[in-house]
Scaffold this active site. Structure first.
Site, PDB file in Angstrom:
ATOM      1  N   ASP A 295      -9.458   6.281  -2.642  1.00 53.38           N
ATOM      2  CA  ASP A 295      -8.301   6.661  -3.446  1.00 53.38           C
ATOM      3  C   ASP A 295      -8.814   7.222  -4.765  1.00 53.38           C
ATOM      4  OD1 ASP A 295      -9.245   4.376  -4.696  1.00 53.38           O
ATOM      5  OD2 ASP A 295      -7.255   3.852  -5.430  1.00 53.38           O
TER       6      ASP A 295
ATOM      7  N   GLU B  41       0.822  -1.211   0.000  1.00 52.96           N
ATOM      8  CA  GLU B  41       0.000   0.000   0.000  1.00 52.96           C
ATOM      9  C   GLU B  41       0.855   1.258   0.000  1.00 52.96           C
ATOM     10  OE1 GLU B  41      -2.941   0.271  -0.712  1.00 52.96           O
ATOM     11  OE2 GLU B  41      -3.604  -1.801  -0.540  1.00 52.96           O
TER      12      GLU B  41
ATOM     13  N   TYR C 125      -6.758   6.304   4.152  1.00 55.30           N
ATOM     14  CA  TYR C 125      -6.839   5.338   3.061  1.00 55.30           C
ATOM     15  C   TYR C 125      -6.046   4.076   3.391  1.00 55.30           C
ATOM     16  CZ  TYR C 125      -5.491   2.603  -0.842  1.00 55.30           C
ATOM     17  OH  TYR C 125      -5.234   1.506  -1.622  1.00 55.30           O
TER      18      TYR C 125
END
Length: 357
Positions: free
Chosen positions: A141, A40, A123
DNA sequence: AAGTCGGGGGC
DNA sequence: GCCCCAGACTT
């Protein structure tokens, strides 16, 4: 204000589509949050195709959070070289050390605690915990923004706080209780492969029947464009000073700002007219001679555009490297945090030499 | 709210 | 050229 249909209205067709058309990635299906965390962070503001080139080498080099925590920051930056946004690497490294020291090596499952790690925002918290543990946490996102803006006809620019709040609310509202982890991945896949910024393939979209942008012919208008910083143009010179043994001098940039703590050729700001003199001044610092112009390197950052005139000089054999300097051999470049602009300049300076190898 | 922070790829 | 990308953080 928009009116969201029940969550299942979106989730059911999207999850069915995901079963068929979802993408496969090396981090998908993992239960260990560490590699998911790594993925991520790598993928923040980075295309998947680019991130894929870094994910497995990074994990091979730092296979566990303990290994990453034990590594030096220089090693982590070396592994991050060319990927950009180098503060991500610094934060990931610092986060790994926090996880080991404060959480016994276990990535926190508590969203509040996880969000305290540097570089882990809302996020990333949702992405990690929904993927690793199927926790029901929304993500937002660029992909999700685009899908939600179109499906629910969100008109405002998504960088506005009120619009962002609305989008987060929608992301939470459509999130099913059953498979939130798969659902989050599915929305991103849809945004990446079907609900694309330009030329969306609405014919193959599982949400086409409930998409308000499609109904009103507005897919091309949504999401609304955001404001952009103006590009600044800068002209520089860089000099590759090479010793008799072939090593050349690199300098470490300041610890904050653009390309913080990364390595570059000795350089200065100078336009075309001042370039030759500026290069000579740099070379003189190392008693360098035989200055040769090696070409011009163009490099674009998001909000900056560098034109670098590259020179090469012989010299420096009596010069001892300072604390922020290092005489390096070509084979050692992989050990350093080297941004792409530096790599380009070094390649330009050594192009003639490299062609002989 | 605006600016900073990389690099690459599509158009 | 401009836009966007599995964003976070500072000012």
């Amino acid at each position: 204000m928009t009116c969201a249909p029940p969550a299942e209205t979106v989730a059911a067709p999207l999850l069915a589509w995901y079963e068929r058309s979802g993408r496969q990635f090396p981090w998908r299906g993992l239960r260990d949050p560490y590699p998911i965390w790594v993925s991520e962070v790598i993928l923040q503001q980075t295309r998947v195709e680019t991130g894929l080139r870094y994910f497995e080498p990074f994990l091979a080099r730092f296979p566990t959070v303990q290994v990453l925590a034990a590594a030096s920051e220089a090693e982590v930056l070396a592994a991050w070289s060319g990927l950009g946004f180098y503060r991500r690497a610094r934060n990931l490294h610092a986060g790994a050390r926090l996880v080991v020291e404060r959480f016994g090596g276990e990535v926190p499952r508590d969203p509040e605690l996880l969000g305290e790690l540097p570089g882990v925002g809302r996020y990333t918290v949702g992405a990690i915990l929904s993927a690793a543990f199927n926790q029901r946490l929304p993500i937002l996102d660029g992909n999700v923004i685009r899908v939600l803006s179109r499906v629910f006809l969100v008109e405002g620019a998504p960088d506005r706080a009120a619009v962002k709040r609305e989008l987060w609310g929608l992301a939470e509202a459509v999130l099913p209780h059953d498979r939130p982890g798969d659902f989050n991945q599915a929305v991103m896949d849809l945004g990446a492969t079907v609900c694309t910024p330009t030329g969306p393939r609405c014919g193959g979209c599982p949400l086409v029947d409930l998409c308000r942008a499609v109904a009103e012919g507005r897919t091309a208008d949504l999401p609304a464009p955001t404001k952009r910083a103006k590009v600044v143009f800068e002209q520089r010179v860089a000099v590759l000073v090479q010793r008799e043994d072939g090593r050349f001098l690199l300098r470490q940039r300041p610890p904050s700002g653009l390309l913080a703590s990364l390595w570059e050729l000795p350089a200065d700001e100078a336009d075309e007219d001042a370039a030759q003199q500026a290069a000579e001044d740099i070379a003189d610092g190392f008693a360098g001679g035989l200055l040769a112009a090696c070409g011009v390197v163009e490099h674009r950052f998001s909000h900056r555009h560098w034109t670098t005139r590259v020179f090469r000089a012989r010299g420096g054999d009596g010069y001892e490297a300072g604390p922020l300097e290092r005489w390096v051999a070509l084979a050692e470049l992989g050990e350093l945090g080297l941004p792409t602009v530096s790599r380009k300049a070094i390649e330009a300076a050594l192009a003639a030499q490299l062609r002989l190898i």
